[in-house]
Structure formats: C-alpha cells, structure tokens
Design a protein around this motif. Sequence first.
Motif, PDB file in Angstrom:
ATOM      1  N   GLY A 123       0.821  -1.228   0.000  1.00  0.00           N
ATOM      2  CA  GLY A 123       0.000   0.000   0.000  1.00  0.00           C
ATOM      3  C   GLY A 123       0.847   1.266   0.000  1.00  0.00           C
ATOM      4  N   ALA A 124       1.981   1.226   0.715  1.00  0.00           N
ATOM      5  CA  ALA A 124       2.856   2.408   0.745  1.00  0.00           C
ATOM      6  C   ALA A 124       4.048   2.241  -0.207  1.00  0.00           C
ATOM      7  N   ASP A 125       4.123   1.104  -0.884  1.00  0.00           N
ATOM      8  CA  ASP A 125       5.284   0.752  -1.726  1.00  0.00           C
ATOM      9  C   ASP A 125       6.588   1.130  -1.021  1.00  0.00           C
ATOM     10  N   ILE A 126       6.794   0.480   0.102  1.00  0.00           N
ATOM     11  CA  ILE A 126       7.894   0.857   0.988  1.00  0.00           C
ATOM     12  C   ILE A 126       9.265   0.646   0.334  1.00  0.00           C
ATOM     13  N   HIS A 127      10.235   1.359   0.879  1.00  0.00           N
ATOM     14  CA  HIS A 127      11.622   1.219   0.436  1.00  0.00           C
ATOM     15  C   HIS A 127      12.482   0.865   1.649  1.00  0.00           C
ATOM     16  N   GLY A 128      13.661   0.350   1.382  1.00  0.00           N
ATOM     17  CA  GLY A 128      14.588   0.029   2.463  1.00  0.00           C
ATOM     18  C   GLY A 128      15.975   0.558   2.151  1.00  0.00           C
ATOM     19  N   LYS A 129      16.946   0.080   2.918  1.00  0.00           N
ATOM     20  CA  LYS A 129      18.324   0.540   2.737  1.00  0.00           C
ATOM     21  C   LYS A 129      18.905   0.066   1.418  1.00  0.00           C
ATOM     22  N   ASN A 130      18.204  -0.883   0.751  1.00  0.00           N
ATOM     23  CA  ASN A 130      18.725  -1.396  -0.526  1.00  0.00           C
ATOM     24  C   ASN A 130      18.013  -0.766  -1.724  1.00  0.00           C
ATOM     25  N   HIS A 131      17.356   0.383  -1.541  1.00  0.00           N
ATOM     26  CA  HIS A 131      16.602   0.904  -2.685  1.00  0.00           C
ATOM     27  C   HIS A 131      17.489   1.163  -3.890  1.00  0.00           C
ATOM     28  N   HIS A 132      18.718   1.640  -3.677  1.00  0.00           N
ATOM     29  CA  HIS A 132      19.588   1.973  -4.816  1.00  0.00           C
ATOM     30  C   HIS A 132      19.950   0.739  -5.647  1.00  0.00           C
ATOM     31  N   VAL A 133      19.732  -0.461  -5.078  1.00  0.00           N
ATOM     32  CA  VAL A 133      20.037  -1.708  -5.793  1.00  0.00           C
ATOM     33  C   VAL A 133      18.744  -2.448  -6.168  1.00  0.00           C
ATOM     34  N   SER A 134      17.809  -2.501  -5.225  1.00  0.00           N
ATOM     35  CA  SER A 134      16.659  -3.410  -5.357  1.00  0.00           C
ATOM     36  C   SER A 134      15.325  -2.718  -5.591  1.00  0.00           C
ATOM     37  N   GLY A 135      15.302  -1.392  -5.606  1.00  0.00           N
ATOM     38  CA  GLY A 135      14.029  -0.694  -5.813  1.00  0.00           C
ATOM     39  C   GLY A 135      13.111  -0.837  -4.617  1.00  0.00           C
ATOM     40  N   SER A 136      11.835  -0.538  -4.834  1.00  0.00           N
ATOM     41  CA  SER A 136      10.900  -0.582  -3.714  1.00  0.00           C
ATOM     42  C   SER A 136      10.202  -1.947  -3.666  1.00  0.00           C
ATOM     43  N   PHE A 137       9.351  -2.134  -2.647  1.00  0.00           N
ATOM     44  CA  PHE A 137       8.769  -3.456  -2.380  1.00  0.00           C
ATOM     45  C   PHE A 137       8.043  -4.011  -3.600  1.00  0.00           C
ATOM     46  N   SER A 138       7.343  -3.124  -4.312  1.00  0.00           N
ATOM     47  CA  SER A 138       6.508  -3.598  -5.428  1.00  0.00           C
ATOM     48  C   SER A 138       7.330  -4.281  -6.521  1.00  0.00           C
ATOM     49  N   ARG A 139       8.614  -3.955  -6.624  1.00  0.00           N
ATOM     50  CA  ARG A 139       9.445  -4.580  -7.666  1.00  0.00           C
ATOM     51  C   ARG A 139       9.520  -6.097  -7.468  1.00  0.00           C
ATOM     52  N   HIS A 140       9.246  -6.555  -6.261  1.00  0.00           N
ATOM     53  CA  HIS A 140       9.389  -7.971  -5.927  1.00  0.00           C
ATOM     54  C   HIS A 140       8.040  -8.664  -5.746  1.00  0.00           C
ATOM     55  N   VAL A 141       6.961  -7.904  -6.019  1.00  0.00           N
ATOM     56  CA  VAL A 141       5.625  -8.493  -5.899  1.00  0.00           C
ATOM     57  C   VAL A 141       5.227  -9.038  -7.266  1.00  0.00           C
ATOM     58  N   LEU A 142       4.938 -10.338  -7.317  1.00  0.00           N
ATOM     59  CA  LEU A 142       4.607 -10.948  -8.608  1.00  0.00           C
ATOM     60  C   LEU A 142       3.141 -10.724  -8.946  1.00  0.00           C
ATOM     61  N   SER A 143       2.284 -10.808  -7.931  1.00  0.00           N
ATOM     62  CA  SER A 143       0.848 -10.557  -8.136  1.00  0.00           C
ATOM     63  C   SER A 143       0.190 -10.444  -6.765  1.00  0.00           C
ATOM     64  N   PHE A 144      -1.033  -9.926  -6.758  1.00  0.00           N
ATOM     65  CA  PHE A 144      -1.810  -9.930  -5.511  1.00  0.00           C
ATOM     66  C   PHE A 144      -3.289 -10.053  -5.838  1.00  0.00           C
ATOM     67  N   GLU A 145      -4.041 -10.442  -4.805  1.00  0.00           N
ATOM     68  CA  GLU A 145      -5.504 -10.484  -4.946  1.00  0.00           C
ATOM     69  C   GLU A 145      -6.073  -9.251  -4.269  1.00  0.00           C
ATOM     70  N   LEU A 146      -6.935  -8.562  -5.005  1.00  0.00           N
ATOM     71  CA  LEU A 146      -7.453  -7.279  -4.516  1.00  0.00           C
ATOM     72  C   LEU A 146      -8.972  -7.327  -4.465  1.00  0.00           C
ATOM     73  N   LEU A 147      -9.507  -7.036  -3.280  1.00  0.00           N
ATOM     74  CA  LEU A 147     -10.962  -6.901  -3.138  1.00  0.00           C
ATOM     75  C   LEU A 147     -11.314  -5.461  -3.483  1.00  0.00           C
ATOM     76  N   THR A 148     -12.078  -5.287  -4.554  1.00  0.00           N
ATOM     77  CA  THR A 148     -12.389  -3.924  -5.007  1.00  0.00           C
ATOM     78  C   THR A 148     -13.779  -3.493  -4.512  1.00  0.00           C
ATOM     79  N   ALA A 149     -14.102  -2.216  -4.747  1.00  0.00           N
ATOM     80  CA  ALA A 149     -15.309  -1.617  -4.154  1.00  0.00           C
ATOM     81  C   ALA A 149     -16.596  -2.318  -4.597  1.00  0.00           C
ATOM     82  N   ASP A 150     -16.564  -2.973  -5.779  1.00  0.00           N
ATOM     83  CA  ASP A 150     -17.767  -3.668  -6.262  1.00  0.00           C
ATOM     84  C   ASP A 150     -17.930  -5.053  -5.626  1.00  0.00           C
ATOM     85  N   GLY A 151     -17.030  -5.406  -4.694  1.00  0.00           N
ATOM     86  CA  GLY A 151     -17.141  -6.688  -4.005  1.00  0.00           C
ATOM     87  C   GLY A 151     -16.438  -7.821  -4.720  1.00  0.00           C
ATOM     88  N   GLU A 152     -15.842  -7.538  -5.886  1.00  0.00           N
ATOM     89  CA  GLU A 152     -15.108  -8.590  -6.628  1.00  0.00           C
ATOM     90  C   GLU A 152     -13.699  -8.769  -6.085  1.00  0.00           C
TER      91      GLU A 152
END
Length: 449
Positions: free
Chosen positions: A119-148
């Motif tokens: 949600g915050a796409d956090i970063h760490g001490k390795n951002h200059h090498v590894s980017g932020s958290f989302s770079r390592h997320v392959l997929s996620f399941e999202l409950l959207t406002a329509d209930g899907e």
Amino acid sequence: MSADTVPVTGWGRTAPTAARLIRPRSYEEAVAAVRDCGARGSIPRGLGRAYGDAAQNAGGAVIDMTGLDRVHAIDAAGGTVLCDAGVSLHRLMEVLLPLGWFVPVTPGTRHVTVGGAIGADIHGKNHHVSGSFSRHVLSFELLTADGEIRTVGRGTPLFDATTGGMGLTGMILTATVQLQPVETSLMSVDTERARDLDDLMARLTATDHAYRYSVAWIDLMARGAATGRAVLTRGDHAPLEALGTRARRDPLAFRTPRFPAPPAYVPDGLLNRTTVGLFNEFWYRKAPRARTGQLQSLSAFFHPLDGIPHWNRIYGRGGCVQYQFVVGHGQEEALHRIVRRVRENRCPSFLAVLKRFGDADPGWLSFPVPGWTLALDIPASLPGLGTFLDELDEEVAAAGGRVYLAKDSRMRPDLLAAMYPRLGDFRALRARLDPRGVFTSDLSRRLTL
Ligand SMILES: Cc1cc2nc3c(=O)[nH]c(=O)nc-3n(C[C@H](O)[C@H](O)[C@H](O)COP(=O)(O)OP(=O)(O)OC[C@H]3O[C@@H](n4cnc5c(N)ncnc54)[C@H](O)[C@@H]3O)c2cc1C
C-alpha cells in the motif's frame, strides 16, 4: 466480527480520529466488512506503522487486516512466498530465514504487514540496488469496491495504482512475493563517519554501488563546519565463510532482542534541543571513524528500535511528525538549503536519515524517485512546526521533489499534483473503480486523493 468505535492514530500519534475498528478473520468477513461499511466508507489497516493518517477513517470503518495472517505456500527452491496481506514481515522472517530466504525489502521496522508494504510501496536501505517493495511483488488479490476479488499482475494499471496507492484502490487479501536468498542471518557491516553534508554525499555517490544496503544517520543539530555530519553504515548479508565456528552451528538463527517499554505516560518535552543535542553528540562520537566487516544481527542492522515496544511514547502526548522528502540528482543545493533550515530552526531530531534512491518503480503514487531522501522525526509540539514544514514542502516541490504520504499527516493538498505527476491518472482510476468512495481515509479526504 467485533466493531468497536475507538480512537485510531498512526505511529506518530498525531491527529487521532474515531472509527469502527473491524477485524475480519476470513476473506468472507473481509468482503462483508467492505460491503457493510456505510456512507463514510472503509480503509484497510495493517500494523499501523504509517506515521500519519493513511490508515485512519474518521466516522467510518477501519479494517484491521492482521487477523488474516496465513502463510499459504513457500517455494523454497524458487524463493517465492504466497501469503495473506495481514502477515507481518517479522513473521515472514521467522518462517523464511531457516529456509535461507529473506524479505526483498524491509523498512526500519519489521512490524509492518505485506498489505501495508504494498500500500505504501515501501523502500529500504537497498533501494539503490533493489528498488521498492513492489518490484518484488509478482501478483496480488485485490478486493475492489464492487465486491469482486481480482488477481492483479505486474504491468497493469491496477497494479501500478495499488502499489503506493495507500489502500485506496481496494483491500489486498493475498500477495506472491519474490524473496532474497541469504546464507546466514548476520550482516557484514562497514561503518564510517562523514564530517559534513558534502563529505557524506561524496562518499555515498562514490561507493554506494559497492553495497547492497546503505544508509546514513545524520546529525541535524550540529552547527557550523559540522553541519550535516553523519555516520554511514553499509553492508550486505554475511556469507557463511565470514562466520566463526560457533555462529556456523546455527547460521540462520533469527534473534530479536527485547528491552523494556517506556512507561505509558512520558512527560511532554523529554526530547528537546538540549537532550537531543547531547544524544546526537554522543551518537556521533561513539561511532568508529572507519570500521569494516563487523558482524551484526539482522535486527541490529535493520530494526534497532523494534526491540523497544511502544518506543514512540518517548515523544509524550503530543506525538511526533516524521517528515520525509526526496529531491532528484542535480538538486543537491535544495537538500543543502533544507538541512541548513532544519539546523537553523533547531528541530530536535535524533532519528534523521539520509539515503540515495535508485531507479523508481512504476507505482503512480509510489514515493521513491532517483535522488536524495531525508527523513527526520520532530516532536509535534515544537512551536511553529506547521508553518515551518509548509515552507519546506514548498522548497521540496520547487526542486521537483515530493513528500512521502506514508509519513504525512499535515501536508496541504495544493502541492500534491506537482509532487506526484500521475495523480490525475490515480484519481480517474479511483473514480471509475470506486464511484461511491467505498475506500476512503483521513489522508485521502485531506489531500483529495
Ligand atoms: C520505525 C519505523 C520505520 C519505518 N521505516 C520505513 C522505511 O525505511 N521505509 C519505508 O518505506 N517506510 C518506513 N516506515 C513506514 C512503514 O513502512 C509504512 O508506513 C508501512 O506502510 C506500514 O505498514 P503497516 O502494515 O503498518 O500499514 P498501516 O500503517 O496500517 O497502513 C499503511 C497504508 O497501507 C494501507 N494498507 C494496509 N494494509 C492494506 C491492505 N491489506 N490492502 C491495501 N492497503 C493496505 C493502508 O490503508 C495505509 O494506507 C517506517 C515506520 C516506522 C514506524
């Protein structure tokens, strides 16, 4: 499902607001909580480590995701984990380290959830090498406002709107994350002192690429020629051969020290210009001028404050404001000006860190962009703080920089579009996906996200 109306705050404990706090224990309960959230909408909440008002929703529902905390599957050969969004990075470390894997990105506390990390796409001490958290997320399941419940993959608008989207595109239920292989649970750390800001930036620019992890603690109280003096700590996961015979018996042990918590009531003003000035002087002098290859535990290197439960109480009832901004390469003069202003204003900050970010990730409201990021804590009761930070916001925006939404509780909305150029796309997607404003927060109302 319980739904008490309680005061809710961020980690900075500023701006508490009352909301119905709901803690679903199953996906069905999560769907029902969103469906029945009422006219004031809902916002998912993880472990509440965002400093500001991102996981608050005055008069509405706040959905505490920590009851959904199962680790579903680990691919120990390929290094991926599929888990619920309410699982903490602490829990992942407990489960994954014995298998030789570590989280790909960790912030300064491991008590954040996977949902909060995305949600915050956090970063760490390795951002200059590894980017932020989302770079390592392959997929996620999202409950959207329509209930899907939608499976969201990389490279899609919904992925890029959700990574850094502060919970406003929907509720992440599960995520699949790529991990970092490690041979040991120790870090090999080099420490050096920098005599001033120029010296610090020169050292970071010249040699950061040689380290996976890098950060500098900076003394913002030091004056004159010492302005911006700092202690630089950089390192990498220690290889097995770096360990002595005893440590090799259990090279992946995960040890987390625990110290007593501060009392529930700490008087305001404990952290003032005198106490913080003395602390900073001690901290700088205590650091070695130059030391290489020191073995440190993961928790000492990444999460030194996690050993003290409720350490945020030390700011007293007023709480603290965390101010974090980034300005791009080429804007070093703006960084100098801001550091000078913080020092002239004598902000008693003992948790100030400077880091060099690497390439940005595609999240539309993701914070990191290549350049210099400075984060500092300031007691919220400091006289004139609001006006002072408004002026810093203007300085940051004029330099083409931005303020981190996960830390914010006070910024005005007018500078936001300049700071986040994809804001229009984000608003348009939300208007299509969630026309009734089912997902809404104090942050989103304050900044008209
Ligand atoms: C000591 C300390 C050090 C920190 N260091 C860093 C750092 O180095 N780098 C950094 O980037 N951040 C840092 N942070 C901030 C922290 O990493 C982020 O605010 C993180 O989002 C907190 O995660 P959380 O689980 O506590 O989420 P919360 O604080 O509860 O929520 C944060 C945001 O995520 C959203 N969210 C939570 N769960 C979900 C979900 N399931 N689905 C969708 N959205 C969700 C919320 O709506 C909210 O907008 C630090 C915070 C502290 C207290």
